[in-house]
Design an enzyme around this catalytic site. Structure first.
Site, PDB file in Angstrom:
ATOM      1  N   ASP A  67       0.821  -1.215   0.000  1.00 50.81           N
ATOM      2  CA  ASP A  67       0.000   0.000   0.000  1.00 50.81           C
ATOM      3  C   ASP A  67       0.855   1.266   0.000  1.00 50.81           C
ATOM      4  O   ASP A  67       2.075   1.214   0.151  1.00 50.81           O
ATOM      5  CB  ASP A  67      -0.944  -0.007   1.216  1.00 50.81           C
ATOM      6  CG  ASP A  67      -0.212  -0.324   2.529  1.00 50.81           C
ATOM      7  OD1 ASP A  67       1.033  -0.285   2.557  1.00 50.81           O
ATOM      8  OD2 ASP A  67      -0.888  -0.618   3.519  1.00 50.81           O
ATOM      9  N   ASN A 136      -7.192  -2.312  14.587  1.00 47.48           N
ATOM     10  CA  ASN A 136      -8.591  -2.639  14.297  1.00 47.48           C
ATOM     11  C   ASN A 136      -8.696  -3.853  13.360  1.00 47.48           C
ATOM     12  O   ASN A 136      -9.742  -4.126  12.795  1.00 47.48           O
ATOM     13  CB  ASN A 136      -9.301  -1.424  13.670  1.00 47.48           C
ATOM     14  CG  ASN A 136      -8.633  -0.965  12.380  1.00 47.48           C
ATOM     15  OD1 ASN A 136      -7.680  -1.579  11.902  1.00 47.48           O
ATOM     16  ND2 ASN A 136      -9.127   0.116  11.806  1.00 47.48           N
ATOM     17  N   HIS A 138      -7.005  -4.269  10.520  1.00 44.48           N
ATOM     18  CA  HIS A 138      -6.792  -4.019   9.089  1.00 44.48           C
ATOM     19  C   HIS A 138      -5.524  -4.715   8.588  1.00 44.48           C
ATOM     20  O   HIS A 138      -4.574  -4.949   9.327  1.00 44.48           O
ATOM     21  CB  HIS A 138      -6.839  -2.528   8.733  1.00 44.48           C
ATOM     22  CG  HIS A 138      -5.637  -1.730   9.081  1.00 44.48           C
ATOM     23  ND1 HIS A 138      -5.714  -0.484   9.658  1.00 44.48           N
ATOM     24  CD2 HIS A 138      -4.307  -1.966   8.913  1.00 44.48           C
ATOM     25  CE1 HIS A 138      -4.500  -0.006   9.824  1.00 44.48           C
ATOM     26  NE2 HIS A 138      -3.623  -0.891   9.379  1.00 44.48           N
ATOM     27  N   GLU A 143      -9.561  -1.711   5.621  1.00 48.25           N
ATOM     28  CA  GLU A 143     -10.129  -1.358   6.920  1.00 48.25           C
ATOM     29  C   GLU A 143     -11.422  -2.140   7.176  1.00 48.25           C
ATOM     30  O   GLU A 143     -12.098  -2.545   6.216  1.00 48.25           O
ATOM     31  CB  GLU A 143     -10.460   0.148   6.927  1.00 48.25           C
ATOM     32  CG  GLU A 143      -9.243   1.053   6.720  1.00 48.25           C
ATOM     33  CD  GLU A 143      -8.490   1.327   8.019  1.00 48.25           C
ATOM     34  OE1 GLU A 143      -8.501   0.465   8.925  1.00 48.25           O
ATOM     35  OE2 GLU A 143      -7.885   2.405   8.116  1.00 48.25           O
TER      36      GLU A 143
HETATM   37  C1  GLP Z   1      -0.185   0.574   8.502  1.00 49.03           C
HETATM   38  C2  GLP Z   1       0.083  -0.290   7.271  1.00 49.03           C
HETATM   39  C3  GLP Z   1      -0.161  -1.750   7.546  1.00 49.03           C
HETATM   40  C4  GLP Z   1       0.525  -2.152   8.834  1.00 49.03           C
HETATM   41  C5  GLP Z   1      -0.057  -1.366   9.979  1.00 49.03           C
HETATM   42  C6  GLP Z   1       0.508  -1.742  11.337  1.00 49.03           C
HETATM   43  O1  GLP Z   1      -1.497   0.947   8.637  1.00 49.03           O
HETATM   44  N1  GLP Z   1      -0.723   0.103   6.170  1.00 49.03           N
HETATM   45  O2  GLP Z   1       0.312  -2.510   6.458  1.00 49.03           O
HETATM   46  O3  GLP Z   1       0.365  -3.521   9.050  1.00 49.03           O
HETATM   47  O4  GLP Z   1       0.242  -0.001   9.726  1.00 49.03           O
HETATM   48  O5  GLP Z   1       1.633  -0.992  11.634  1.00 49.03           O
HETATM   49  P1  GLP Z   1       2.608  -1.247  12.846  1.00 49.03           P
HETATM   50  O6  GLP Z   1       3.444  -2.411  12.486  1.00 49.03           O
HETATM   51  O7  GLP Z   1       3.406   0.017  12.953  1.00 49.03           O
HETATM   52  O8  GLP Z   1       1.746  -1.480  14.034  1.00 49.03           O
END
Ligand code: GLP
Length: 240
Positions: A67, A136, A138, A143
Site C-alpha cells: 500500500d 482494528n 486491518h 479497513e
Molecule cells: C499501517 C500499514 C499496515 C501495517 C499497519 C501496522 O497501517 N498500512 O500494512 O500492518 O500499519 O503498523 P505497525 O506495524 O506500525 O503497528
C-alpha cells in the site's frame, strides 16, 4: 493458520527473516510482497545483515508493496516508498527498478490501482507476502467494513488508523486521509503469507484474530481461509 510464538521481538524478526531467506534461496527471482509499519523493521534489518554477509542475494528479486498513502509524493519522507528505500532497499543489492510501491502521486488513482494489479499478474504473482496488522484488524489498508474490495483500490482511512499512524508525522505535516492498497483478493493470491504481530498494544487484536469468527469487521480473520498462512507473534502480543 499456523501460529508460532517467540519470546522477543528480536527472535520473531529473525524467524521471519529466515522464512524470507529460505524463499530467496529456493527461488532467486522470487516476487516478494512487502509491508510497512514498525513491525517488519526488525526483519528488514536481519535481511540486510544476511545480504551483507552473502547469505542471500537480491539481485534478481522483485518486490511489490501492499500500500501507499494517497496523495503523497514518493520523495516525501512519510511515503511508504521512502520507508522501503530507507529501511531495506538502500541496504541490499536489489535493483530499485524491480521494486514496486503504488504511486501515491498518480493523477488518476483508479487507473494506478488497475495498473498495479496488472503488474502483479505480469510478474507471475506473489511468492511470499509479509503482513502486519492494524489495531482494528486491518491488513494493508483494508479497513473493517461491511464488505471488502477484492483488488487494489483507493480507500479512505479510519480515524483509528489515522490516530495510530499519526505518530510518524510531525505537527506541521498533513497526514493523507486516503491510501491505495492491495485488496484482500490480491493478498490472497500470494502463495505463502506470514503475518507478524508484536507488542502489548496488539494483544486484543491478536486474540480477536485467533478466537473470532471470520468477519469483514476484522479483515485479518479472513486469513484463516488461506491455505498457507503462518502467524509469528512475540509474547507481548500473544500473552499466555
Ligand atoms: C499501517 C500499514 C499496515 C501495517 C499497519 C501496522 O497501517 N498500512 O500494512 O500492518 O500499519 O503498523 P505497525 O506495524 O506500525 O503497528
Amino acid at each position: 493458520m499456523k501460529i508460532l510464538k517467540f519470546s522477543t521481538y528480536e527472535e520473531m524478526s529473525s524467524a521471519a527473516a529466515d522464512i524470507f531467506a529460505k524463499q530467496i534461496n529456493i527461488k532467486n527471482d522470487s516476487v516478494l510482497g512487502l509491508a510497512t509499519g514498525s513491525t517488519p523493521i526488525g526483519m528488514y534489518q536481519k535481511l540486510a545483515e544476511m545480504n551483507k554477509s552473502g547469505m542471500i542475494d537480491f539481485s534478481k528479486i522483485k518486490t511489490v508493496n501492499l500500500d501507499e498513502y494517497y496523495p503523497i509524493s514518493p520523495e516525501n519522507n512519510q511515503s511508504y516508498r521512502y520507508f522501503m528505500n530507507d529501511n531495506l532497499f538502500n541496504h541490499i543489492n536489489i535493483d530499485k527498478d524491480n521494486t514496486y510501491v503504488p504511486n501515491g502521486s498518480a493523477e488518476d488513482a483508479d487507473e494506478e490501482c488497475r495498473k498495479y494489479e496488472e503488474l502483479i499478474k505480469k510478474l507471475g504473482g506473489i511468492d511470499l507476502q509479509v503482513l502486519g496488522i492494524g489495531h482494528n484488524g486491518h491488513i494493508g489498508f483494508n479497513e473493517p467494513e461491511e464488505s471488502l474490495y477484492l483488488y487494489t483500490h483507493k480507500t479512505g482511512l479510519t480515524e483509528s488508523t489515522m490516530a495510530a499512524n499519526a505518530r510518524f508525522f510531525s505537527e506541521d505535516e498533513v497526514m493523507p486521509n486516503a491510501a491505495l492498497t492491495m485488496g484482500m483478493g490480491t493478498i490472497f493470491n500470494a502463495k505463502k503469507i506470514i503475518l507478524l504481530v508484536s507488542g502489548k498494544s496488539k494483544r486484543e487484536v491478536f486474540k480477536q484474530l485467533v478466537t473470532d469468527r471470520i468477519s469483514t469487521s476484522c479483515p485479518a480473520t479472513l486469513l484463516k481461509l488461506h491455505p498457507n498462512v503462518t502467524v509469528l507473534c512475540d509474547s507481548e502480543a500473544c500473552g499466555e
